[in-house]
Write an enzyme that holds these catalytic residues in place. Sequence first.
Site, PDB file in Angstrom:
ATOM      1  N   LYS A  13       0.831  -1.209   0.000  1.00 54.85           N
ATOM      2  CA  LYS A  13       0.000   0.000   0.000  1.00 54.85           C
ATOM      3  C   LYS A  13       0.868   1.263   0.000  1.00 54.85           C
ATOM      4  CE  LYS A  13      -2.013  -1.201   3.897  1.00 54.85           C
ATOM      5  NZ  LYS A  13      -1.380  -2.499   4.205  1.00 54.85           N
ATOM      6  N   ARG A  88     -10.122   0.652   8.114  1.00 60.21           N
ATOM      7  CA  ARG A  88      -9.698  -0.680   8.510  1.00 60.21           C
ATOM      8  C   ARG A  88     -10.770  -1.433   9.278  1.00 60.21           C
ATOM      9  NH1 ARG A  88      -3.828   0.313   8.669  1.00 60.21           N
ATOM     10  NH2 ARG A  88      -2.830  -1.612   9.252  1.00 60.21           N
ATOM     11  N   ARG A 127      11.942  -4.978   5.383  1.00 60.32           N
ATOM     12  CA  ARG A 127      11.677  -3.583   5.020  1.00 60.32           C
ATOM     13  C   ARG A 127      12.501  -2.589   5.861  1.00 60.32           C
ATOM     14  NH1 ARG A 127       5.602  -1.744   5.535  1.00 60.32           N
ATOM     15  NH2 ARG A 127       5.893  -2.679   7.584  1.00 60.32           N
ATOM     16  N   ARG A 161      10.819  -0.351  11.434  1.00 59.66           N
ATOM     17  CA  ARG A 161       9.669  -0.136  12.326  1.00 59.66           C
ATOM     18  C   ARG A 161       9.686  -1.124  13.484  1.00 59.66           C
ATOM     19  NH1 ARG A 161       4.591   0.369   8.247  1.00 59.66           N
ATOM     20  NH2 ARG A 161       3.667  -0.909   9.890  1.00 59.66           N
ATOM     21  N   ARG A 172      -0.912  -8.554  13.269  1.00 55.76           N
ATOM     22  CA  ARG A 172      -1.444  -7.581  12.306  1.00 55.76           C
ATOM     23  C   ARG A 172      -2.260  -8.291  11.222  1.00 55.76           C
ATOM     24  NH1 ARG A 172       4.148  -4.805  11.118  1.00 55.76           N
ATOM     25  NH2 ARG A 172       3.097  -3.967   9.282  1.00 55.76           N
TER      26      ARG A 172
END
Length: 217
Positions: A13, A88, A127, A161, A172
């Site tokens: 996203k 969400r 990431r 993160r 998640r």
Amino acid sequence: MNIILLGPPGAGKGTQASRLEDERGMVQLSTGDMLRAAVKAGTPVGLKAKAVMEAGELVSDEIVSGIIGERLDELGDETGAIFDGYPRTAPQAASLDTILAERGRTLDHVIELVVDEDALVERITGRFTCASCGEGYHDKFKLPAVAETCDQCGAHEFKRRPDDNEETVRTRMTEYRAKTAPILPIYEARGLVKRVDGMADIAHVTDAIEAILDGRG
Ligand code: AP5
Ligand code: MG
Ligand code: ZN
């Protein structure tokens, strides 16, 4: 043009929203980025959100809908919005309808990035982002062209993160399946949902999204 990018953690996203910003002059509205900024700044919202985000659970609907409305007010009427990570939950989807209607905006597309869940943990744990400009990278899929140097701004500091570990990613994903995937039928009933193969190369995913925005997809 107002669009929602919908997909589980690591679907791409943020990657796609930032490419659409560069290519289309639309603006990315990422509740995750807004909340991380609030945590960093130590605001009252940030203080409430920090532990919830680190656990991989969802922050309250009131908080995120509030900040989305505020950010939308900062955009010019002509500027298109890309909702990334919002809505969400069903209550957030209802709030977004109100927020858009109050501002004379309509939702054009809900683009679902369809991905293979097994790939997501690898995407997320690999990431990292530029600490200076926020450009996103990946240990395997998108390294800077020059080692340890940001392609966009030339900085040498990168960060990861705190919620990008395997255990939190699993939570998640569970949250996504339980609370976010069920909002798709709401948009499906309105004929707004378009599906894109999120397992294709980053550039191909962008092409597929642009085809939809141009009415070719
Ligand atoms: P948020 O920041 O929204 O995180 P998320 O939904 O878990 O999604 P990610 O940002 O992890 O993934 P992404 O889809 O953006 O993937 P990316 O492009 O980076 O939310 C974080 C937390 O904040 C939530 O858990 C919650 O606590 C809270 N929160 C936020 N919004 C909320 C809301 N509305 N309500 C309540 N709580 C909220 O890509 C991932 C990696 O893969 C990158 O390294 C990228 O380079 C790579 N990659 C991307 N596309 C490809 C591709 N096609 N091929 C190969 N690699 C790719
Ligand atoms: Mg993101
Ligand atoms: Zn940078």
